[in-house]
Write a protein that holds these residues in place. Structure first.
Motif, PDB file in Angstrom:
ATOM      1  N   ASN A 185     -10.377  -3.140  -3.427  1.00 37.94           N
ATOM      2  CA  ASN A 185     -11.481  -3.814  -2.753  1.00 37.94           C
ATOM      3  C   ASN A 185     -12.437  -4.373  -3.804  1.00 37.94           C
ATOM      4  O   ASN A 185     -12.352  -4.026  -4.988  1.00 37.94           O
ATOM      5  CB  ASN A 185     -12.189  -2.874  -1.772  1.00 37.94           C
ATOM      6  CG  ASN A 185     -12.855  -1.693  -2.465  1.00 37.94           C
ATOM      7  OD1 ASN A 185     -13.677  -1.853  -3.360  1.00 37.94           O
ATOM      8  ND2 ASN A 185     -12.513  -0.491  -2.041  1.00 37.94           N
ATOM      9  N   GLY A 244      -2.972  -1.597   8.342  1.00 37.79           N
ATOM     10  CA  GLY A 244      -3.897  -2.081   7.321  1.00 37.79           C
ATOM     11  C   GLY A 244      -5.314  -2.271   7.806  1.00 37.79           C
ATOM     12  O   GLY A 244      -6.194  -2.618   7.015  1.00 37.79           O
ATOM     13  N   ASN A 250     -12.389  -3.019   7.607  1.00 36.52           N
ATOM     14  CA  ASN A 250     -11.571  -3.183   6.405  1.00 36.52           C
ATOM     15  C   ASN A 250     -10.176  -3.640   6.809  1.00 36.52           C
ATOM     16  O   ASN A 250      -9.582  -3.072   7.738  1.00 36.52           O
ATOM     17  CB  ASN A 250     -11.449  -1.872   5.631  1.00 36.52           C
ATOM     18  CG  ASN A 250     -12.756  -1.414   5.014  1.00 36.52           C
ATOM     19  OD1 ASN A 250     -13.758  -2.095   5.114  1.00 36.52           O
ATOM     20  ND2 ASN A 250     -12.736  -0.254   4.401  1.00 36.52           N
ATOM     21  N   TYR A 251      -9.668  -4.628   6.112  1.00 39.27           N
ATOM     22  CA  TYR A 251      -8.297  -5.071   6.380  1.00 39.27           C
ATOM     23  C   TYR A 251      -7.591  -5.294   5.054  1.00 39.27           C
ATOM     24  O   TYR A 251      -8.098  -5.985   4.167  1.00 39.27           O
ATOM     25  CB  TYR A 251      -8.275  -6.359   7.195  1.00 39.27           C
ATOM     26  CG  TYR A 251      -6.875  -6.826   7.506  1.00 39.27           C
ATOM     27  CD1 TYR A 251      -6.068  -6.105   8.388  1.00 39.27           C
ATOM     28  CD2 TYR A 251      -6.337  -7.961   6.897  1.00 39.27           C
ATOM     29  CE1 TYR A 251      -4.768  -6.509   8.668  1.00 39.27           C
ATOM     30  CE2 TYR A 251      -5.042  -8.364   7.171  1.00 39.27           C
ATOM     31  CZ  TYR A 251      -4.269  -7.632   8.060  1.00 39.27           C
ATOM     32  OH  TYR A 251      -2.971  -8.017   8.322  1.00 39.27           O
ATOM     33  N   GLN A 252      -6.417  -4.686   4.930  1.00 42.60           N
ATOM     34  CA  GLN A 252      -5.661  -4.820   3.686  1.00 42.60           C
ATOM     35  C   GLN A 252      -4.183  -5.025   3.970  1.00 42.60           C
ATOM     36  O   GLN A 252      -3.634  -4.482   4.935  1.00 42.60           O
ATOM     37  CB  GLN A 252      -5.850  -3.576   2.809  1.00 42.60           C
ATOM     38  CG  GLN A 252      -5.570  -2.262   3.500  1.00 42.60           C
ATOM     39  CD  GLN A 252      -5.844  -1.068   2.609  1.00 42.60           C
ATOM     40  OE1 GLN A 252      -5.329  -0.997   1.484  1.00 42.60           O
ATOM     41  NE2 GLN A 252      -6.655  -0.141   3.081  1.00 42.60           N
ATOM     42  N   GLN A 253      -3.592  -5.853   3.144  1.00 45.75           N
ATOM     43  CA  GLN A 253      -2.154  -6.082   3.165  1.00 45.75           C
ATOM     44  C   GLN A 253      -1.773  -6.573   1.778  1.00 45.75           C
ATOM     45  O   GLN A 253      -2.621  -6.646   0.878  1.00 45.75           O
ATOM     46  CB  GLN A 253      -1.783  -7.112   4.239  1.00 45.75           C
ATOM     47  CG  GLN A 253      -2.372  -8.490   4.016  1.00 45.75           C
ATOM     48  CD  GLN A 253      -1.910  -9.489   5.069  1.00 45.75           C
ATOM     49  OE1 GLN A 253      -1.528  -9.120   6.157  1.00 45.75           O
ATOM     50  NE2 GLN A 253      -1.947 -10.757   4.735  1.00 45.75           N
ATOM     51  N   ASP A 254      -0.517  -6.889   1.584  1.00 44.37           N
ATOM     52  CA  ASP A 254      -0.088  -7.359   0.264  1.00 44.37           C
ATOM     53  C   ASP A 254      -0.935  -8.551  -0.170  1.00 44.37           C
ATOM     54  O   ASP A 254      -1.094  -9.525   0.570  1.00 44.37           O
ATOM     55  CB  ASP A 254       1.382  -7.761   0.293  1.00 44.37           C
ATOM     56  CG  ASP A 254       2.307  -6.555   0.327  1.00 44.37           C
ATOM     57  OD1 ASP A 254       1.829  -5.437   0.060  1.00 44.37           O
ATOM     58  OD2 ASP A 254       3.500  -6.732   0.631  1.00 44.37           O
ATOM     59  N   ASN A 255      -1.511  -8.433  -1.387  1.00 50.88           N
ATOM     60  CA  ASN A 255      -2.273  -9.508  -2.032  1.00 50.88           C
ATOM     61  C   ASN A 255      -3.619  -9.792  -1.369  1.00 50.88           C
ATOM     62  O   ASN A 255      -4.256 -10.804  -1.695  1.00 50.88           O
ATOM     63  CB  ASN A 255      -1.461 -10.808  -2.085  1.00 50.88           C
ATOM     64  CG  ASN A 255      -0.122 -10.622  -2.774  1.00 50.88           C
ATOM     65  OD1 ASN A 255      -0.024  -9.916  -3.778  1.00 50.88           O
ATOM     66  ND2 ASN A 255       0.919 -11.231  -2.226  1.00 50.88           N
ATOM     67  N   PHE A 273      -7.396  -7.885   0.332  1.00 52.95           N
ATOM     68  CA  PHE A 273      -8.265  -6.799   0.774  1.00 52.95           C
ATOM     69  C   PHE A 273      -9.590  -7.435   1.186  1.00 52.95           C
ATOM     70  O   PHE A 273     -10.281  -8.032   0.369  1.00 52.95           O
ATOM     71  CB  PHE A 273      -8.500  -5.768  -0.340  1.00 52.95           C
ATOM     72  CG  PHE A 273      -8.947  -4.421   0.162  1.00 52.95           C
ATOM     73  CD1 PHE A 273     -10.005  -4.284   1.042  1.00 52.95           C
ATOM     74  CD2 PHE A 273      -8.290  -3.272  -0.250  1.00 52.95           C
ATOM     75  CE1 PHE A 273     -10.409  -3.046   1.504  1.00 52.95           C
ATOM     76  CE2 PHE A 273      -8.674  -2.019   0.204  1.00 52.95           C
ATOM     77  CZ  PHE A 273      -9.745  -1.899   1.086  1.00 52.95           C
ATOM     78  N   ILE A 329      -1.141  -4.192  -2.748  1.00 51.66           N
ATOM     79  CA  ILE A 329      -2.496  -4.364  -2.222  1.00 51.66           C
ATOM     80  C   ILE A 329      -3.500  -4.331  -3.369  1.00 51.66           C
ATOM     81  O   ILE A 329      -3.496  -3.402  -4.185  1.00 51.66           O
ATOM     82  CB  ILE A 329      -2.818  -3.251  -1.210  1.00 51.66           C
ATOM     83  CG1 ILE A 329      -1.846  -3.303  -0.029  1.00 51.66           C
ATOM     84  CG2 ILE A 329      -4.264  -3.374  -0.727  1.00 51.66           C
ATOM     85  CD1 ILE A 329      -1.995  -2.158   0.939  1.00 51.66           C
TER      86      ILE A 329
END
Length: 283
Positions: free
Chosen positions: A5, A93, A116-121, A123, A2
């Protein structure tokens, strides 16, 4: 992996130049945590020149089972704030935040929501200020160490874009390099950070304002050297001749003292220098 930001893409070099430098102030921070997981933080700072004192009390409670965090604070400006966060409850995420603030001595109010949203590769963040009203959104993507990010702010009343920023960078195992274009590509910054050894960090950054070409390029160099596991020194200097020095010592577990000074080397005989100290207790 991840990515950071958008605000934290340049965090290593920004921390090198800003943390542990309490110029012109005496600061005190006390952090405690109760047995049931409620944390309290008290911050206080006195301006050495004016004598003005500002302080804040912050309380934070985390319900890890339900992914819920509640934070409230009250400062000497009589501003009361509250924030509720829900993380990974509806999707992995995904974090939702709702915050509000109210000045008890005036009509100043704020109500904001954040996604907020995050995952591999990836943000991504979207912030809505309901009372302004305005929307700010940013996204960071990464691939094999390469980073790209963009930030945009939109005023709903005027129907105008009020901010556009973008960043390109690369993060290696022990270094990062970034190029930023801010204020609609009118302010450019090139930054570099490297952990040279386990005890030495170094960084540099240069800024050029396209709207003020007469000002030229402003440049700054900084370093951090760990004397041992409990103490380190930092130094930075810019092209205007300002020299910043700091010394930080862990006096005992949970107790840290920082001493710092900012010196104008072009006017050493004048009263333009700033000293400061910060003491942190954590239990």
């Amino acid at each position: 992996m991840i990515p950071p930001n958008y605000s934290d893409i340049c965090k290593p070099v920004n921390d090198l130049f800003s943390k542990d430098y309490p110029f012109g102030a005496l600061k005190l921070e006390v952090k405690t945590t109760t047995a049931n997981g409620v944390s309290f933080t008290v911050n206080g700072a006195q301006d050495i020149k004016s004598g003005a004192i500002i302080s804040e009390l912050k309380t934070k409670y985390a319900d890890k089972v339900n992914g819920l965090t509640y934070t409230e604070s009250w400062n000497t400006a009589n501003l009361v704030t509250g924030q509720v966060e829900v993380a990974n409850k509806f999707a992995k995420g995904l974090k939702l935040e709702l915050s509000g603030s109210s000045a008890l001595s005036s009509t100043k109010r704020a109500l904001r929501s954040k996604i907020n949203y995050q995952q591999d590769n990836l943000f991504a963040r979207v912030n809505l200020d309901a009372l302004s009203p305005s929307v700010t959104a940013d996204v960071t993507v990464s691939r094999d160490g390469a980073l790209a990010g963009a930030e945009l702010a939109y005023d709903l009343n005027s129907g105008a874009v009020t901010k556009t920023n973008s960043t390109l960078g690369y993060a290696g195992p022990d270094y990062t390099i970034t190029v930023q274009g801010n204020n609609s590509l009118n302010l450019f910054q090139l930054a570099f950070y490297q952990r040279v050894t386990q005890s030495v960090e170094a960084g540099a950054r240069a800024v050029y304002d396209y709207k003020n070409p007469e000002g030229g390029v402003s440049a700054e160099l900084g370093t951090k050297y760990a004397l041992d596991k409990d103490a380190y020194v930092k130094a930075k200097v810019d092209n205007a001749g300002r020299l910043g020095l700091s010394f930080t010592q862990t006096l005992r577990p949970g107790v840290k003292l920082s001493l710092a000074g900012l010196f104008d080397t072009t006017r050493l005989q004048e009263n333009t220098h700033k000293m400061g100290a910060a003491l942190t207790f954590e239990a």
